[in-house]
Write a protein that holds these residues in place. Sequence first.
Motif, PDB file in Angstrom:
ATOM      1  N   ASP A 102       0.815  -1.219   0.000  1.00 39.13           N
ATOM      2  CA  ASP A 102       0.000   0.000   0.000  1.00 39.13           C
ATOM      3  C   ASP A 102       0.849   1.270   0.000  1.00 39.13           C
ATOM      4  O   ASP A 102       0.324   2.375  -0.146  1.00 39.13           O
ATOM      5  CB  ASP A 102      -0.981  -0.012   1.174  1.00 39.13           C
ATOM      6  CG  ASP A 102      -0.247   0.047   2.513  1.00 39.13           C
ATOM      7  OD1 ASP A 102       1.010  -0.046   2.505  1.00 39.13           O
ATOM      8  OD2 ASP A 102      -0.917   0.167   3.551  1.00 39.13           O
ATOM      9  N   ASP A 144      -1.591  -8.444  -6.166  1.00 37.70           N
ATOM     10  CA  ASP A 144      -2.523  -7.339  -5.975  1.00 37.70           C
ATOM     11  C   ASP A 144      -2.297  -6.625  -4.636  1.00 37.70           C
ATOM     12  O   ASP A 144      -3.009  -5.673  -4.307  1.00 37.70           O
ATOM     13  CB  ASP A 144      -3.968  -7.840  -6.085  1.00 37.70           C
ATOM     14  CG  ASP A 144      -4.312  -8.811  -4.949  1.00 37.70           C
ATOM     15  OD1 ASP A 144      -3.368  -9.268  -4.257  1.00 37.70           O
ATOM     16  OD2 ASP A 144      -5.498  -9.132  -4.757  1.00 37.70           O
ATOM     17  N   TYR A 147      -2.337  -9.642   0.231  1.00 42.66           N
ATOM     18  CA  TYR A 147      -1.884 -10.594   1.251  1.00 42.66           C
ATOM     19  C   TYR A 147      -0.379 -10.695   1.262  1.00 42.66           C
ATOM     20  O   TYR A 147       0.284 -10.475   0.252  1.00 42.66           O
ATOM     21  CB  TYR A 147      -2.497 -11.980   0.989  1.00 42.66           C
ATOM     22  CG  TYR A 147      -4.004 -11.950   1.034  1.00 42.66           C
ATOM     23  CD1 TYR A 147      -4.680 -12.002   2.243  1.00 42.66           C
ATOM     24  CD2 TYR A 147      -4.745 -11.851  -0.143  1.00 42.66           C
ATOM     25  CE1 TYR A 147      -6.052 -11.960   2.287  1.00 42.66           C
ATOM     26  CE2 TYR A 147      -6.111 -11.816  -0.115  1.00 42.66           C
ATOM     27  CZ  TYR A 147      -6.770 -11.866   1.108  1.00 42.66           C
ATOM     28  OH  TYR A 147      -8.127 -11.808   1.155  1.00 42.66           O
ATOM     29  N   VAL A 164      -3.267 -10.155   6.165  1.00 44.55           N
ATOM     30  CA  VAL A 164      -3.988  -9.245   5.279  1.00 44.55           C
ATOM     31  C   VAL A 164      -3.228  -7.931   5.342  1.00 44.55           C
ATOM     32  O   VAL A 164      -3.027  -7.371   6.427  1.00 44.55           O
ATOM     33  CB  VAL A 164      -5.443  -9.046   5.760  1.00 44.55           C
ATOM     34  CG1 VAL A 164      -6.184  -8.123   4.812  1.00 44.55           C
ATOM     35  CG2 VAL A 164      -6.131 -10.378   5.885  1.00 44.55           C
ATOM     36  N   GLU A 166      -3.924  -5.026   4.530  1.00 42.65           N
ATOM     37  CA  GLU A 166      -4.688  -3.815   4.831  1.00 42.65           C
ATOM     38  C   GLU A 166      -4.490  -3.373   6.278  1.00 42.65           C
ATOM     39  O   GLU A 166      -4.234  -2.217   6.556  1.00 42.65           O
ATOM     40  CB  GLU A 166      -6.174  -4.083   4.556  1.00 42.65           C
ATOM     41  CG  GLU A 166      -6.957  -2.810   4.401  1.00 42.65           C
ATOM     42  CD  GLU A 166      -8.446  -3.072   4.351  1.00 42.65           C
ATOM     43  OE1 GLU A 166      -8.833  -4.250   4.217  1.00 42.65           O
ATOM     44  OE2 GLU A 166      -9.211  -2.116   4.463  1.00 42.65           O
ATOM     45  N   ASP A 167      -4.638  -4.349   7.190  1.00 38.70           N
ATOM     46  CA  ASP A 167      -4.455  -3.981   8.599  1.00 38.70           C
ATOM     47  C   ASP A 167      -3.575  -4.972   9.348  1.00 38.70           C
ATOM     48  O   ASP A 167      -3.621  -5.041  10.568  1.00 38.70           O
ATOM     49  CB  ASP A 167      -5.818  -3.862   9.286  1.00 38.70           C
ATOM     50  CG  ASP A 167      -6.621  -5.142   9.127  1.00 38.70           C
ATOM     51  OD1 ASP A 167      -6.083  -6.079   8.491  1.00 38.70           O
ATOM     52  OD2 ASP A 167      -7.748  -5.219   9.620  1.00 38.70           O
ATOM     53  N   TRP A 168      -2.772  -5.701   8.599  1.00 38.36           N
ATOM     54  CA  TRP A 168      -1.828  -6.660   9.179  1.00 38.36           C
ATOM     55  C   TRP A 168      -2.508  -7.653  10.085  1.00 38.36           C
ATOM     56  O   TRP A 168      -1.987  -8.066  11.100  1.00 38.36           O
ATOM     57  CB  TRP A 168      -0.672  -5.933   9.876  1.00 38.36           C
ATOM     58  CG  TRP A 168      -0.019  -4.983   8.912  1.00 38.36           C
ATOM     59  CD1 TRP A 168      -0.117  -3.629   8.936  1.00 38.36           C
ATOM     60  CD2 TRP A 168       0.751  -5.349   7.777  1.00 38.36           C
ATOM     61  NE1 TRP A 168       0.541  -3.091   7.880  1.00 38.36           N
ATOM     62  CE2 TRP A 168       1.099  -4.138   7.133  1.00 38.36           C
ATOM     63  CE3 TRP A 168       1.172  -6.552   7.217  1.00 38.36           C
ATOM     64  CZ2 TRP A 168       1.837  -4.099   5.974  1.00 38.36           C
ATOM     65  CZ3 TRP A 168       1.924  -6.506   6.070  1.00 38.36           C
ATOM     66  CH2 TRP A 168       2.251  -5.297   5.453  1.00 38.36           C
ATOM     67  N   HIS A 169      -3.698  -8.015   9.676  1.00 38.59           N
ATOM     68  CA  HIS A 169      -4.440  -9.018  10.411  1.00 38.59           C
ATOM     69  C   HIS A 169      -3.933 -10.400   9.991  1.00 38.59           C
ATOM     70  O   HIS A 169      -3.786 -10.673   8.802  1.00 38.59           O
ATOM     71  CB  HIS A 169      -5.929  -8.877  10.079  1.00 38.59           C
ATOM     72  CG  HIS A 169      -6.755  -9.995  10.583  1.00 38.59           C
ATOM     73  ND1 HIS A 169      -7.107 -10.108  11.918  1.00 38.59           N
ATOM     74  CD2 HIS A 169      -7.328 -11.047   9.950  1.00 38.59           C
ATOM     75  CE1 HIS A 169      -7.844 -11.193  12.066  1.00 38.59           C
ATOM     76  NE2 HIS A 169      -7.987 -11.773  10.888  1.00 38.59           N
ATOM     77  N   LEU A 171      -4.288 -13.785   8.962  1.00 41.10           N
ATOM     78  CA  LEU A 171      -5.404 -14.542   8.392  1.00 41.10           C
ATOM     79  C   LEU A 171      -5.256 -16.035   8.650  1.00 41.10           C
ATOM     80  O   LEU A 171      -6.193 -16.694   9.076  1.00 41.10           O
ATOM     81  CB  LEU A 171      -5.452 -14.274   6.882  1.00 41.10           C
ATOM     82  CG  LEU A 171      -6.673 -14.731   6.143  1.00 41.10           C
ATOM     83  CD1 LEU A 171      -7.861 -13.875   6.547  1.00 41.10           C
ATOM     84  CD2 LEU A 171      -6.451 -14.622   4.641  1.00 41.10           C
ATOM     85  N   ARG A 172      -4.102 -16.540   8.352  1.00 39.98           N
ATOM     86  CA  ARG A 172      -3.872 -17.979   8.527  1.00 39.98           C
ATOM     87  C   ARG A 172      -2.463 -18.210   9.050  1.00 39.98           C
ATOM     88  O   ARG A 172      -1.539 -17.461   8.708  1.00 39.98           O
ATOM     89  CB  ARG A 172      -3.992 -18.715   7.183  1.00 39.98           C
ATOM     90  CG  ARG A 172      -5.399 -18.939   6.691  1.00 39.98           C
ATOM     91  CD  ARG A 172      -6.089 -20.017   7.528  1.00 39.98           C
ATOM     92  NE  ARG A 172      -7.404 -20.304   6.981  1.00 39.98           N
ATOM     93  CZ  ARG A 172      -8.500 -19.601   7.249  1.00 39.98           C
ATOM     94  NH1 ARG A 172      -8.424 -18.531   8.033  1.00 39.98           N
ATOM     95  NH2 ARG A 172      -9.668 -19.939   6.744  1.00 39.98           N
ATOM     96  N   GLY A 190      -2.612 -14.741  -7.085  1.00 42.41           N
ATOM     97  CA  GLY A 190      -2.718 -14.593  -5.646  1.00 42.41           C
ATOM     98  C   GLY A 190      -3.503 -15.669  -4.925  1.00 42.41           C
ATOM     99  O   GLY A 190      -3.892 -15.493  -3.778  1.00 42.41           O
ATOM    100  N   CYS A 191      -3.781 -16.777  -5.545  1.00 46.19           N
ATOM    101  CA  CYS A 191      -4.591 -17.819  -4.915  1.00 46.19           C
ATOM    102  C   CYS A 191      -3.781 -19.010  -4.447  1.00 46.19           C
ATOM    103  O   CYS A 191      -4.253 -19.785  -3.619  1.00 46.19           O
ATOM    104  CB  CYS A 191      -5.653 -18.308  -5.876  1.00 46.19           C
ATOM    105  SG  CYS A 191      -6.889 -17.068  -6.164  1.00 46.19           S
ATOM    106  N   LEU A 209      -4.857 -20.149  -0.608  1.00 48.15           N
ATOM    107  CA  LEU A 209      -4.839 -18.940   0.217  1.00 48.15           C
ATOM    108  C   LEU A 209      -5.348 -19.228   1.629  1.00 48.15           C
ATOM    109  O   LEU A 209      -4.882 -18.629   2.603  1.00 48.15           O
ATOM    110  CB  LEU A 209      -5.720 -17.879  -0.473  1.00 48.15           C
ATOM    111  CG  LEU A 209      -5.903 -16.532   0.192  1.00 48.15           C
ATOM    112  CD1 LEU A 209      -4.562 -15.841   0.366  1.00 48.15           C
ATOM    113  CD2 LEU A 209      -6.814 -15.662  -0.649  1.00 48.15           C
ATOM    114  N   ASP A 210      -6.281 -20.155   1.733  1.00 46.97           N
ATOM    115  CA  ASP A 210      -6.838 -20.456   3.054  1.00 46.97           C
ATOM    116  C   ASP A 210      -6.053 -21.533   3.786  1.00 46.97           C
ATOM    117  O   ASP A 210      -6.541 -22.103   4.755  1.00 46.97           O
ATOM    118  CB  ASP A 210      -8.320 -20.831   2.942  1.00 46.97           C
ATOM    119  CG  ASP A 210      -8.542 -21.952   1.948  1.00 46.97           C
ATOM    120  OD1 ASP A 210      -7.548 -22.326   1.281  1.00 46.97           O
ATOM    121  OD2 ASP A 210      -9.670 -22.444   1.825  1.00 46.97           O
TER     122      ASP A 210
END
Lengths: 460, 592
Positions: A102, A144, A147, A164, A166-169, A171-172, A190-191, A209-210
């Motif tokens: 970003d 993109d 992640y 993530v 966006e907010d450094w969350h 995810l996994r 990105g998958c 991704l998951d």
Amino acid sequence: MNFSELFKQSNQLCKVSPDGKYLATCVQYRLVVRDVSTLQILHLYTCLDQVSHMEWSSDSLFILCAMYKRGLIQVWSLEQPDWHCKIDEGSIGLVSSRWSPDGRHILNTTEFHLRVTVWSLCTKAVSYMKYPKACQKGIDFSKDGGYMALAERRDCKDYVSIFVCEDWHLLRNFETETQDLSGLEWSPNGCVLAVWDSCLEYKVLLYSLDGRLLSTYSAYEWSLGVKCVSWSPSSQFLAIGSYDEKVRILNHITWGKIAQFEHPASIDNTKATVYKEVERRPAVPSDELLQHNIKVGSTLLNTKSKYEICAPPIQIPVVKPDPDRANPKIGVSVLAFSSDSRYLASRNDNMATAVWVWDMQKMSLEAVLEQTAAVRCFQWDPRHPRLALCTGNSKLYLWSPRGCVSVQVPAEGGFQVQSLSWHCSGDFLILLGKDQLCLCYMDAEQEENGRLWRRKKDRK
Amino acid sequence: WERGGRLRHPWVFFSNGENNEISRMSHVMMSPSRQSNLELAYSLSTYSVIGAFCTEDNVPQCLLHINQELASLGLPVCIEASSPEGANLNAVPVLNAVYELLQIHRRDMCTLEEMEKEQMKKSSSLDLIQMTNSRLKDQLELSIREKSGLYETERQLQLKLKTLQRCLKGEKDEVQKLQSIIASRASQYSHDAKRKEREAAKLKERLSQLLIDRKDKKLAIDVLNNLGRSDGKRSQWRTTKATASHEGEMYKFLLCDYEESQKSLVLENAELKKVLQQMKKEMMHILSPCQPSSRGATADEELAESDEDEKTRDSSRDTLDQSCEHAREQLTNSIRLQWRKLRNHVEKLDNQASQVLHQMESNKDMIPFETHQDEMERMRHEVQQCKEFIHAQQQLLQQQLSTSFDDETAALLYDCYTLEEKERLKEEWRLFEEQKRNFEKERRNFTEAAIRLGREKQAFEEDRAAWFKNHFLNMTPFTNRRRCSSSDGQSSLSIISEPEIRMSVKAHKAKASTYTTFSTPKSSRSTAAPSTTDLYRTLRLIPDCSSSMHSNQVWQESSTNGDEDIRIKSKSRGLHCSDLDIFALGEDDSLT
């Protein structure tokens, strides 16, 4: 083909902004930003020390200059030259620094890989990511910018954390089935995340991704394994170069091997074109001429070279690696897909003078470029199927499906091309010497021809 | 030694038997025919005293003894003396007895012979058996030796095997040991590595803790003014809602990707299905028109099949849009069916093609004949064209000659032609000359021969005159004186006979060779002493020679060599009778 005059640079720090408008170069502790079209200096920034790393933010508004020795980072703004930002990592040290996708966060890796510090330029907030793994490629952002995958090591086990951006969350976070994870890379869409083990074991793992394991691939056992991995821009193929001097191509549907490219020392493939660089020394000039040419002696010393098409069978010079030393110089270490995923270029380390170009439609060898010196760097044109390479001499080499050319860089003072990079439009190349740089503009006409040719091909 | 003795035995026996045949005949009673050396020796000894058996004095005793002996042999005949003195014997019984004895003897001899033969046979078979026996013994010995050798090698091999097994065991143990060592080392190393890594991790932890505890003043960010977010939004609080939204976004992203990939796959599938359909259609198109033409007998079957195809096709067409497994199965099934048919068809075509090829090979000359004819026609045409071309050229040349060049050049050209003619004439002339020369030579030879003949004839005439004179003089009373002169005449005659013989030789040789033989007269031994037959022949020839000389002169100009000989012969035959008196005279001469 036109060439600009030479500009100074240091540490080979010279980058074009992502939007292609500006050219930033570092000269010692100074940062110079030029307009690409006019090459006039727009901004001049002075850093606190010699810059060891420089990077554009994704929106081409900020430039990050890292001084690893001092553990310092300085950020400059193009819009507001007065704006400044300095990040000091302090006594914990700094080994690596990068922008988040970003362009508002900076990720610093501390010494000993103690942690990754995320600095926010928006809120001055700082957050830490613990246990990053010191490896070939431990952090990768998806194309993109949504992640980030981070390789971690805890309790002698490898983990991958997906954040993530966006907010450094987080995810996994999952454990990988690797002995000693060596690198990870997102597929361009990105998958899928490709994860590969260290060279002691041939193992490539593909995660969704998951965090689901999609597939595992291992070509062989009990021998040195993966050396490099590269995704095709279409995410269709995953090319794996390994120590057995082969490139294996996996497909994106079954994740099985669909092709295997070998790099034999003797080429007897009649369908492939082999270009061999042949050097011609200029005739010794008479004394008169010599005196006259004493100023331009440097160019005179340069030998001319051209490509000759050789009929198979051809022997490629092979350097036998020392078996007693670590990281033997053997196997495929560089892989690069062309922007249209049509061609794949590879280099086998024990045949350092040759670049191999493979056709991904026919899954066969398209061309081999045998140079007189070891290939330093090669890069595909981001727009056209055109490969530029350099071998550390004063020449630039270009390959396209139509043919191969060797171009003498008409620069004085023994300019030797150490590395090169394309402008995002494919209109010109930046040639980097030891402490100089030069821009090489492609002919518009030639380019036009190239486009025409491509269109014809598409129609076919 | 034994064998040798046995071999010799029959020989000895034979020689004895032959020698004593007479003795045994007379001493049947004393030596019964037994085949033993001892008895034979005995009979030999009795032979030497044969004279002592019967004397004038002991006739009756002998008779008695013989009678006894005969009785013991089972012969009923009793020999008696016709007179009391015993000087004469009754002949009939004696003869009978002798006959009987002879019969017995013959029988014995027969049996003896048979037995001898048998003996021979047996001895030879015995020999054979002994030989085989000895050979077998040798073999046995050899095999025993071999066996022992093999036993020895086996033993050695066993020993070796045992040692090798021991070695193998040792090696295996070694390998196991090494493997275990490796494994233990590996585990140790991995353990160590893990320990070190843990330590490093602990140290890192401690370091970071320390750094945090120290509250590093330097660790700071110095920004002139905070930046806005790149997307212009304000940052959000971290809430469960946010995390849930992240999850959702992720799944959305994944779903999008999967949907996209599925779309592309569906597209690809549709494309492939289209291709399949097209292929099927084309296949049917290809297959349907040739079905009735290619087959007649199995038409019904074909029909049924095509019906089925129709059905499947329709069904597949219907279900093409239904993207379910059933449809796919049907489609693939129908395609498979079609494919099978196509394959069969192609195979059939292949067979047909091969048959046609075979046929073509069989009547190979038929098709080439056509092409041959065509070719011939073409070539003829070409030849015709060429001829026309040549003709036209000739005409043009002639025209040119007749128009542009006048008589001079024509003469020159004519000269060119005549020159060739002249050359040919010259050649012929030369040949003719040569022939003529040959003729001259032959003629000369002939005349020479004729002259010689004339001379010879003259000489002969002279001789004859001399001889007549001599003969005439012999009739006169001075015979003695004339005898020697007659001998002279004889000698002269003998001398003269030389050319005569030469003549005969000539007559023989003339058949094959030329007249050159005339030049070398040979003096042979036979001419020195001519036999009567020679004389006879020559005398007959002489007169015809003279006549032939005349005839020669007549035919010399015209005839060839071969004809000459025949004529000579015929002439000589014709003049044969005129010389009869000479012949008679010659004969008389030889008689005297």
